[in-house]
Design a protein around this motif. Structure first.
Motif: not given
Lengths: 375, 919
Positions: A301, A304-305, A307-311, A313-315, A336, B584, B592, B673
């Protein structure tokens, strides 16, 4: 008083040297560390293709006109594989089997309708299970089709669409994925190694019985813990630093914008936090198998959470807030800004402060746990 | 040499065995007659254990020499397979081949199953063996909670469960108290009386035990010194006891330093008390480990602590060193109570534990230096002090070797050196001589006596050797937490009117035992009939299938299952961990992109330019920030991550549009990114087009050249990340957790030593691995069920295809992922390494190379290759196919077949790489 202090420093230093020698005599660990900071980084960074590559596309062309042919030809490598021309009934089975990620359908009289000034309908079928490719690919296809049509219309005397948009991607003009993935991979390996090394070093010492012996010596639990932290943090700091300079910047040619010294300082603070976390996990786990599972539960977690693999702000907002207390999130944000956007201390001081604060709390709490677990 | 019956149990010719630098066996030739009990005696590290492990087949032979055991060549694999069930082996170390979380009954059941007995036969054998060894009342107790002596008895029962022809015992009584030792040997005698044809080989460091054996082999430095009956050896050397005889047999060079131990009288001041305990008590819950123990030890005195295993000796020592706080009473060192800050006390204390707390990764010299520094010896003196210790403890030859390569006797000297390097005034030694040979023990005692008499160091020591106890100034006999007697050895013998200290000790213990349990003794006397009739098992052995036996597999499976269930924390962590991770990852990984911050650099300030900016700000994807002033402002605010996008509208934007010209709008996107930048690019393009169209419609322009593009997102019409993500997360999680569980299960046995059961029983590698794997497969399937249920119930992702097909595929996949763990375990030895290796080999490929986010066919090079063959790829296709696309088996043929094929490949690889013998 001063004497006590210098003896304490001496204990910390030599206990740490012992950890380093121990690691040096474990060839399997050396190989794995070396792998994770060289080939591991390289493969991981190159694994993610640049946004859209080799998307498989099929076209149902019921019009078979000059215009549809031109559109077909404009789907080119490296973004697209050569389009397959198929018939309407083949759509379902082809997409079910995953042969095509996209199927574009041109109806009959498509070209004629355009010339007549009517609005014909193009259908794009997207396999939405293909995640990243599906979402960006659909956008590309729309743009390509619109561009081709407007070019075609322009040639045939129909007025052009007004106002052009000129896009410039800053910091990474061609959106090369490996520039981004290299740092992500580096950070993941740093976290994994720092936690495993400190946690396992403590558990091993407990399983071998040497920890108990240390407690009979005139040593404080604080000294034992700090010695492990500095030794393992140093190993990771050094290998990660070399990896950033040699593997990422030199071999892979990824430009790093910000100050390297600042990066290493931030990394040291991050390591302070995660090695403390390693000690904490080792105090909770009763044996190696438990530590192994705990590691996955915590590391995954965090990575993955972060902000390295997905942004970030989309969580969901709650996750975003909670993840702010994870050192990895702070370090990802720090890296970054520094590596990609060339930010300086004036920008990243916030993350550094946060890292220091999180590290201090983790360290303090781990120390409490450690003291209790050895008493 | 006496010829017993002509038949040879073991026959070795020119046998040589080398470890890296050390020659363990040097050209040995030896014939051991069958049907006798043979003793193997010699100092530590001379090759006794190596020889025994070669004989049992647990260690592979090296190139030179031949070894015949029970009439066949041990190089011959089929002979090894045949002979394996006929040899029983108890390796060195307390209960090394036992499983500590399993009960006595379960341990025995496991071994009995391995040798192919049916349920009734197993019951009969277990009952008989445990009745005759006194373990019967403890069938339900976990092996880890047994005392040392009982562990050894259980080990023996496990070894005897299949009527072996050859019983090999490697130092079976090391660290066992005298009473338990006596019971152990009585048991062996009884067994031999029952089964005279059985050969027994024993390695031992206790010479008084060697006296009982029919035939002795004395070894030194990988060579055989002599063989013969004990009487022959005594006559040959002209000594009265074997201890002395053995020393006599050693080459001149080794013997030179040795002389009989003399204890000069103690010249102590009665008032100068070093260690004092008053009513010292320790309770763990309701169990009282130490019960009101009191003693006063004078400066320079050697105080011996004797007692049965688990009587509270070690606990007392831990309280004296300050490791454990006392529940009641008080201990004082030099008159100062041990509580609170013990730093000053610890500086004057030397402590040596049973385990010899040395760092195996540091050389002898590095170990000493480390301890010197940790004890606060000034840096200037460290070197000279260490060298002095090396000289005094005769460690010159080994100063730069790692302790793990050293024989026990030398390790022990090094440990003592480390404990006295700071000239402590008190030395606490916990069984320092367990398993150490007589010569090394004597030289150790010389050092102890020198420390006591010359340096006035107070010594507190525990031991199981009676001749050592006799050298103490005073001894305390302990039993069940209480001190029974405390006096000088001579006084104790006199008081109990016993011939020797040992018999005095045993009678004391038996009396206390009787007083404690009026009536039932915990270790009842042995019954006469010991072993079940052997004929039944002969027929079994003949039928043994060497390749795969379901019963042996089941035995392994059953045992692993029990062990897994005994560690509920691990299970809970693994099960709920998977669910937690799914939440998680399900919510966390999202393609998205929303709430992107952007700002406008408006150089026009017309109505149209305003309108353009409003159009962007109005969408749910973007949030407008205060406008930027100039380019420097753009640079600063993008660099610090405040803005993801900046839209620059040129001067005269509105006018140009009205004139029908094409103004250029500049868009800066934060590309750090790439995937997010890509999405932003797509959004802005779409919004730009929309705005233009709206503008044209409003102005009544002709809308030609336009096309209506309809995008249909199939399988996931709302384009939510969740329905695409959740079915993919299941295979990812079911790769990592089962792999690490299975890998650790095997490597843990390697670290703990119970892997020896694979080497010396008829168990094949395949049975062993499948047996270990199956519980984890079942467990992983349970967790798969939970994950699927959670996907449907919590995430609202329906299964469009066939649920049974999904579950079957997941079951196959669980076999693959646990198989992966077995594969990783076959190439590693330490738990740390296997954790690290498994994580490296699962996390990266499963999350990044297998199509979780990007399809495999878009990758290239090594990443593509890994992605193509990695099993997660195939399971991902199946999982998404069934969850999202409602596919059936015919559509999923290819990945399904790949999955099925991977199982035998991985298991075969893991089996081949796993070793069946140690090397």
């Amino acid at each position: 008083m001063k004497n006590k202090f210098s003896q304490s420093l001496r204990n910390i230093f030599y206990l740490g040297v012992k950890e380093l020698l121990g690691l040096w005599r474990d060839p399997m660990m050396l190989i794995l560390i070396l792998y994770s900071f060289t080939i591991g980084i390289y493969v991981g960074a190159k694994a993610q293709p640049d946004s859209l590559t080799k998307a498989s596309i099929a076209i149902v062309d019921e019009d078979r006109s000059q215009l549809t042919n031109r559109i077909c030809d404009s789907f080119m490598p490296p973004m697209f594989l050569k389009p397959q021309i198929i018939e309407r009934p083949e759509i379902d089975s082809g997409m079910d089997k995953g042969k095509y990620t996209f199927v574009v359908v041109f109806p009959t009289n498509f070209e004629k309708d355009i010339l007549k000034g009517e609005t014909p309908e193009v259908q794009i079928n997207v396999d939405a299970t293909r995640m990243a490719q599906a979402f960006t690919g659909a956008g590309y296809i729309q743009t390509i089709i619109s561009q081709e049509i407007s070019k075609f219309a322009h040639k045939n005397g129909i007025p052009d669409a007004q106002a052009q948009i000129v896009k410039r991607n800053r910091f990474n003009p061609n959106l090369t994925q490996s520039w981004f993935s290299a740092a992500v991979q580096l950070i993941n390996n740093i976290s994994m190694l720092a936690i495993i090394l400190t946690g396992a070093a403590l558990i091993r010492e407990r399983e071998c019985g040497t920890l108990e012996h240390l407690l009979v010596l005139p040593l404080r639990s604080f000294e034992i813990m700090v010695s492990k932290i500095w030794a393992m943090a140093l190993v990771v700091l050094a290998t990660a630093g070399i990896s950033q300079l040699v593997v990422i910047e030199w071999i892979m040619g990824v430009p790093a914008e910000g100050s390297r010294l600042l990066f290493m300082t931030g990394l040291a603070m991050y390591l302070f936090a995660v090695t403390s976390l390693g000690i904490f996990l080792a105090c909770i786990a009763q044996n190696m198998p438990q530590l192994g599972i705990l590691l996955i539960l915590v590391l995954l977690p965090m990575e993955m959470l972060s902000g390295g693999s997905t942004p970030l702000e989309s969580m969901p907002p709650l996750i975003q807030k909670v993840m702010q207390i994870s050192p990895t999130t702070q370090f990802v944000s720090f890296s970054q800004a520094l590596l990609y956007r060339g930010a300086g201390i004036d920008v990243v001081w916030k993350e550094m402060l946060a890292l220091f604060a999180i590290g201090s709390v983790l360290f303090w709490y781990s120390w409490l746990r450690f003291k209790r677990s050895v008493a | 040499m006496i010829d017993f019956n002509g038949k040879m149990a073991v026959s070795a010719r020119d046998l040589t065995y080398r470890f890296d630098k050390i020659t363990a066996l040097d050209n040995i030739s030896l014939d051991v007659p069958s049907g006798i009990i043979m003793g193997l005696i010699g100092p530590d590290g001379v090759g006794k254990s190596t020889l025994l492990s070669l004989i049992t087949g647990s260690r592979a032979l090296q190139n030179s020499g031949t070894l015949q055991v029970l009439g066949g060549d041990m190089r011959d694999k089929s002979h090894r397979n045949n002979v394996c069930p006929k040899i029983a082996y108890m390796p060195q170390g307390l209960g090394k081949n036992l499983y500590f979380t399993l009960t006595v009954e379960e341990n025995l059941q496991f071994f009995a199953r391995l040798f192919g007995h049916d349920a009734a036969e197993r019951r009969r054998r277990i009952d008989r063996l445990t009745r005759s060894t006194g373990l019967y009342p403890f069938l339900d107790r976990p092996a880890g909670k047994l005392s040392g002596g009982m562990k050894q008895k259980l080990g023996l029962c496990c070894a005897l469960i299949h009527d072996p022809d050859l019983l090999v015992l490697d130092e079976p009584t090391t660290g066992v108290d005298p009473l338990a030792r006596r019971q152990f040997w009585d048991l062996i005698d009884n067994i031999r009386a029952e089964q005279p044809q059985m050969s027994v080989m024993v390695a031992t460091a206790y010479m008084d035990e060697a006296q009982r054996f029919q035939w002795l082999v004395a070894m030194d430095e990988g060579k055989i010194l002599t063989t013969g009956t004990p009487e022959e050896i005594l006559t040959r050397t002209g000594k009265k006891d074997l201890d002395a005889a053995f020393i006599q047999l050693l080459p001149e060079s080794k013997r030179s330093g040795h002389r009989d131990i003399e204890l000069p009288p103690l010249d102590a001041d009665e008032k100068d008390i070093s260690i004092e305990a008053e009513g010292l008590t320790k309770r763990f819950g309701s169990f009282t480990a130490v019960d009101h123990v009191s003693f006063r030890i004078r400066r320079g005195e050697i105080f011996g602590f004797l007692g049965s295993n688990g009587c509270g000796k070690t606990t007392t020592m831990r309280m004296l060193t300050g490791l454990l706080p006392a529940t009641e009473g008080e201990a004082r060192l030099f008159g100062k109570p041990i509580s609170g800050d013990t730093m000053e006390v610890r500086k004057n204390l030397g402590y040596m534990t049973q385990l010899f707390s040395l760092y195996n990764e540091l050389t002898v010299r590095q170990n000493l230096k480390l301890y010197a520094r940790l004890y606060g010896i000034p840096e200037a003196d460290v070197k000279s002090k260490v060298e002095a210790m090396i000289a005094r403890f005769e460690l010159n030859n080994v100063a730069d070797t790692l302790p793990k390569d050293l024989p026990l006797g030398i390790k022990q000297r090094l440990s003592l050196a480390a404990a006295v390097i700071h000239d402590p005034q008190i030395l606490i030694l916990d069984e320092p001589t367990s398993g150490v040979d007589p010569v090394a023990r004597d030289s150790f005692w010389e050092l102890i006596i020198e420390l006591s008499r010359r340096d006035k160091v107070t010594i507190f020591i525990t031991t199981h050797f009676m001749n050592e106890a006799e050298r103490c100034d005073r001894i305390s006999l302990m039993h069940a937490g209480k001190s029974l007697a405390c006096d000088s050895p001579a006084e104790l013998v006199a008081k109990r009117q016993a011939p020797t200290l040992e018999s005095a000790f045993i009678s004391c213990l038996e009396e206390a035992e009787a007083a404690r349990n009026t009536g039932t003794s915990p270790e009842p006397e042995a019954e006469k009939i010991i072993l079940p009739e052997p004929e039944k098992s002969e027929s079994h052995a003949a039928k043994t299938n060497h390749f795969f036996s379901f019963q042996r597999f089941y035995s392994c499976f059953w045992r692993e299952n029990l062990e897994l269930l005994r560690d509920p924390i691990r299970l809970t962590l693994a099960l709920f961990g998977a669910l937690l991770l799914m939440v998680v990852m399900g919510f966390g990984i999202s393609m998205d992109v929303e709430d992107l911050s952007f700002a406008v650099l408006d150089n026009d300030h017309s109505q149209l330019s305003n309108n353009y900016a409003l159009n962007i700000a109005g969408s749910r994807y973007f949030i407008e920030k205060p406008p930027v002033k100039d380019y420097a402002d753009i640079d600063r605010r993008m660099r610090n991550g405040e803005l993801s996008m900046v839209v620059e509208l040129p001067p005269d934007f509105g006018k140009m549009l009205e004139r029908g010209e094409s103004p250029e709008i500049g868009v800066w996107v934060d590309g750090s990114m790439p995937s997010r930048a890509e999405t932003i690019n797509g959004y802005i393009e779409a919004m730009h087009n929309q705005w233009l169209e709206k503008l044209r419609k409003e102005s009544g322009h002709e809308t030609s050249g336009d096309v209506d593009i309809e995008v249909r997102y199939r399988y996931n019409p709302d384009v939510r990340s969740l329905p695409a993500m959740v079915p993919a997360v299941i295979p990812v999680l079911l790769m990592m957790i089962p792999a690490i569980l299975a890998a650790l299960a095997v490597v843990r046995e390697k670290e703990m030593g119970s892997i020896i059961n694979l080497y010396v029983t008829p168990l094949t590698r395949l049975e062993f691995l499948l047996g270990k794997q199956m519980p984890y497969v079942l467990f992983s399937m349970l967790s798969a069920l939970f994950l699927v249920a959670m996907a449907v119930a919590l995430f609202d992702v329906p299964i469009k295809g066939s649920l049974p097909l999904l579950l079957i595929s997941l079951a196959l996949y669980c076999m693959v992922s646990t198989g992966f763990g077995l594969l990783a375990s076959s190439v590693t030895r330490s738990q740390i390494a296997v954790i690290f290796l498994t994580m490296l080999a699962t996390i990266l490929p499963a999350t990044q190379l297998c199509g979780l986010i990007n399809p495999v066919d878009t990758q290239s090079g090594l990443a593509r290759l890994i992605g193509e063959i990695y099993p997660t790829t195939h399971m991902l296709l199946i999982s998404r196919g069934i969850f999202n696309k409602a596919l059936n088996i015919s559509d999923l043929q290819a990945p399904f077949i790949m999955l099925v094929v991977t199982i035998p490949v991985i298991i075969t690889l893991g089996t081949v790489l796993q070793k069946k013998q140690e090397d």
